[in-house]
Design a protein around this motif. Structure first.
Motif, short mmCIF file in Angstrom:
data_model
loop_
_atom_site.label_atom_id
_atom_site.label_comp_id
_atom_site.label_asym_id
_atom_site.label_seq_id
_atom_site.Cartn_x
_atom_site.Cartn_y
_atom_site.Cartn_z
N PRO A 219 0.91 -1.24 0.38
CA PRO A 219 -0.39 -0.18 0.24
C PRO A 219 1.29 0.58 -0.06
O PRO A 219 0.13 2.02 -0.55
CB PRO A 219 -0.87 0.06 1.43
CG PRO A 219 -0.10 -1.00 2.15
CD PRO A 219 0.94 -2.04 1.21
N ASP A 220 2.04 0.78 0.75
CA ASP A 220 3.30 2.36 0.12
C ASP A 220 4.22 2.62 -0.82
O ASP A 220 5.05 3.19 -0.93
CB ASP A 220 3.79 2.14 1.63
CG ASP A 220 2.52 2.43 2.75
OD1 ASP A 220 1.79 2.57 2.80
OD2 ASP A 220 3.38 1.53 4.12
N LEU A 221 3.56 1.76 -1.79
CA LEU A 221 4.43 1.91 -3.14
C LEU A 221 4.49 3.19 -3.42
O LEU A 221 3.00 3.68 -4.80
CB LEU A 221 3.71 0.78 -3.50
CG LEU A 221 5.22 0.35 -5.25
CD1 LEU A 221 6.40 -0.06 -5.21
CD2 LEU A 221 4.29 -0.53 -6.33
N VAL A 222 5.28 4.08 -3.45
CA VAL A 222 5.12 5.27 -4.18
C VAL A 222 4.92 5.97 -5.81
O VAL A 222 4.53 6.64 -6.12
CB VAL A 222 6.17 6.12 -3.42
CG1 VAL A 222 6.08 7.59 -4.33
CG2 VAL A 222 6.43 6.44 -2.34
N GLU A 223 5.55 4.78 -5.90
CA GLU A 223 5.33 5.01 -7.74
C GLU A 223 4.08 4.33 -7.89
O GLU A 223 3.41 5.09 -9.13
CB GLU A 223 6.37 3.84 -8.29
CG GLU A 223 6.71 3.79 -9.81
CD GLU A 223 8.02 3.27 -10.26
OE1 GLU A 223 8.84 3.97 -10.81
OE2 GLU A 223 8.15 2.26 -9.84
N ARG A 224 3.78 3.73 -7.56
CA ARG A 224 2.02 3.21 -8.15
C ARG A 224 1.16 4.66 -7.60
O ARG A 224 0.24 4.80 -8.54
CB ARG A 224 1.93 1.76 -7.66
CG ARG A 224 0.52 1.22 -7.59
CD ARG A 224 -0.49 1.18 -7.29
NE ARG A 224 -0.55 1.46 -5.64
CZ ARG A 224 -0.25 0.37 -5.04
NH1 ARG A 224 0.14 -0.80 -5.05
NH2 ARG A 224 -0.07 0.82 -3.55
N ASN A 225 0.99 4.62 -6.41
CA ASN A 225 0.24 5.48 -5.99
C ASN A 225 0.32 6.96 -6.20
O ASN A 225 -1.14 7.60 -6.39
CB ASN A 225 0.84 5.99 -4.00
CG ASN A 225 0.75 4.66 -3.82
OD1 ASN A 225 -0.15 3.61 -3.52
ND2 ASN A 225 0.75 4.83 -2.37
N SER A 357 12.10 4.40 -2.07
CA SER A 357 11.98 5.52 -3.09
C SER A 357 12.85 5.97 -3.56
O SER A 357 14.11 6.33 -3.12
CB SER A 357 10.30 6.32 -3.28
OG SER A 357 10.36 7.06 -4.01
N GLY A 358 12.94 5.77 -4.96
CA GLY A 358 14.20 6.25 -5.57
C GLY A 358 14.54 5.05 -6.87
O GLY A 358 14.62 4.20 -7.10
N LYS A 359 15.31 5.80 -8.02
CA LYS A 359 15.78 5.52 -8.66
C LYS A 359 16.82 3.51 -8.63
O LYS A 359 16.95 3.21 -9.60
CB LYS A 359 15.94 6.48 -10.09
CG LYS A 359 18.06 7.61 -9.63
CD LYS A 359 18.20 7.87 -11.03
CE LYS A 359 19.97 8.09 -10.18
NZ LYS A 359 20.11 9.42 -11.42
N ASP A 360 17.47 4.04 -7.57
CA ASP A 360 18.40 2.94 -7.10
C ASP A 360 17.81 2.08 -6.49
O ASP A 360 18.02 1.12 -5.77
CB ASP A 360 19.60 3.37 -6.49
CG ASP A 360 18.98 4.33 -5.55
OD1 ASP A 360 17.96 5.24 -5.52
OD2 ASP A 360 20.18 5.13 -4.86
N LEU A 361 16.13 1.87 -6.27
CA LEU A 361 16.26 0.38 -5.34
C LEU A 361 15.05 0.16 -6.30
O LEU A 361 14.24 0.63 -7.56
CB LEU A 361 14.68 2.07 -4.29
CG LEU A 361 15.72 1.89 -3.60
CD1 LEU A 361 14.45 2.59 -2.04
CD2 LEU A 361 17.43 0.99 -2.58
#
Length: 482
Positions: A219-225, A357-361
């Motif tokens: 539920p805390d997936l920033v990219e999807r939210n 969250s971040g492009k390296d994760l």
């Protein structure tokens, strides 16, 4: 061990309402299952909740998995910064991580409770300082103290207590997951009083987030939210402004309603009711105000049970006594509380959201059984630590600067995370696993880049995950047949 991992993974993929649904009261003594499975090992195992889907849970019906399943039978050589996967020994990594967690858990004792009480003392000092000057004209001292008081009750005291970090060591019985802040409004106000309902946050964070980390069901997936903002053609300055507004109010605009929505969806699942296909979408305050999803959340219940008590207490009842000093003192008290709330939102956002969250994760398109080797691996690959090292630095980060260690062993104390950090980093170095530790403001910048669509998270190769299970000849094949 294989049976235990299979049971956790089957529960994760099973249909809602089937007899395979298994639930556990996190950290408590009661464990109820409607399926015969080996019991979890001590506090290190928590079963995943089921995920709502409208079709049978077969691998080919999960996005990207059909193609990945075919690739899993081929020999794939990874290059560049993923080359470490070629010779990575998942089982050896799992053993090292589990052994360290076991040793840390066994070492916990009175010192951990003493450390908790120290942090509670610091939090109380902030509360006393802020409340005693609440009537003054809004000033940095008052709002900063109030903000740290509110922040520390959640990020440090409630967070680690409700994960079970002190349940064996605390003789008073107060700091235990099944009783702390839950059950009654009095316990909520006494232990941890915030915009979120503790029971709802406990489910959303401790279970759904931790055991679906980086997956579509997190539920805390920033990219999807933030997908709507990411795909929108707004000018970048508008996107930045939108994100800035979210940061200032996210706890009551997003987190309080969405955690309560997850609680209601879980209740529906337990009752065997059909879960709407879009139930994973964020439920924000605007939807609550217009009662947009009565099939998921009753707006009246949400306001009466979740945000109403907090708003009334913090912004009416607490400032009210200062009205005796005159109208100006009463208005100052309200303003101080409001400004402190905004600062707390910003502080919490900066130290919580950039953790994953971040492009390296990485994010993931396949599930992982709790406490399996890949579960531990994902805790490292989809988490980032911040600056750390002593109680003062860690207090300002809410102990969220040990995010990797926290996801590896959610049930440990704050003191144990300080002890674990260097050894965890050494284990990752030994096995070639990327371990990220970076300044919190740099992590925040990377998170905002993802939120506005400037950057995207990495997608972990699903065929690698499937190949690990196929080599063991267990989970994936068995699940496909079922």
């Amino acid at each position: 061990r294989a049976a235990s991992r299979l049971g956790g993974l089957q529960t994760r993929l099973d249909r809602p309402g089937r007899n395979a649904l298994a639930t556990r009261e996190h950290g408590g003594a009661q464990f109820q299952q409607r399926q015969q499975q080996p019991p979890p090992q001590r506090r290190l195992s928590v079963l995943r909740p089921s995920v709502a889907m409208d079709s049978p849970r077969q691998l080919d019906q999960i996005p990207f998995q059909s193609e990945a399943k075919a690739k899993a039978k081929d020999v794939v050589k990874y290059e560049g910064d993923q080359a470490w996967l070629n010779n990575f020994d998942l089982e050896a990594f799992r053993k090292d991580i589990r052994a360290l967690g076991k040793r840390l858990e066994d070492q916990q004792g009175p010192a951990d409770v003493k450390h908790l009480n120290k942090i509670i003392g610091w939090s109380n000092i902030m509360g006393i300082l802020g409340l005693s000057t609440l009537w003054l004209t809004p000033n940095p001292l008052t709002v900063s103290a109030l903000s740290l008081w509110i922040y520390s009750r959640w990020a440090m005291i409630a967070h680690h207590t409700m994960h079970g970090g002190y349940q064996k060591e605390d003789e008073s019985g107060r700091f235990r997951p099944g009783t702390f802040a839950v059950g009654t409004l009095n316990r909520r106000m006494t232990d941890w009083f915030d915009w979120m309902l503790p029971e709802a946050w406990n489910l959303e964070h401790n279970k759904l987030h931790h055991y679906n980390l980086g997956e579509e069901t997190d539920p805390d997936l920033v990219e999807r939210n933030m997908q709507d903002v990411r795909e929108n053609n707004w000018p970048k300055i508008f996107k930045y402004a939108y994100v800035g507004a979210i940061v200032a109010v996210w706890k009551w605009v997003y987190y309080a309603p969405n955690t309560f929505k997850e609680l209601k969806v879980d209740e529906m699942r337990r009752q065997g009711k059909e879960i709407p296909k879009d139930a994973t979408k964020p439920y924000i305050m605007l939807k609550a105000l217009i009662n947009a999803r009565p099939d998921l959340v009753d707006a009246k219940e949400f306001f009466m049970k979740v945000v109403g008590p907090y708003f009334l207490t913090r912004f009416v009842l607490m400032p009210l006594p200062f009205a005796l000093l005159g109208p100006a003192a009463f208005i100052h008290a309200i303003l101080n509380m409001a400004i402190a709330d905004v600062i707390t939102n910003i502080h919490a956002f900066v130290t919580i959201v950039p953790n994953h969250s971040g492009k390296d994760l990485y994010r993931f398109t396949t599930p992982a059984a709790p406490n399996s080797g890949e579960y531990y691996l994902r805790s490292v690959l989809s988490g980032a630590n911040f600056d750390l090292g002593n109680d003062k630095i860690d207090f300002m980060h809410g102990w969220l600067n040990y995010q990797v260690e926290h996801h590896l062993w959610p049930n440990l104390s704050m003191l144990s995370y300080q002890k674990a950090q260097k050894e965890t980093e050494e284990i990752c170095k030994k096995h070639g696993v990327p371990y990220i530790k970076e300044n919190v403001f740099e992590r925040t910048r990377k998170t905002i880049d993802v939120m506005i669509g400037k950057e995207s998270m990495r997608v972990f190769p699903a065929e690698w995950s499937m190949r690990q299970e196929e080599n063991k000849g267990k989970e994936w094949n068995t699940l496909e047949k079922s």
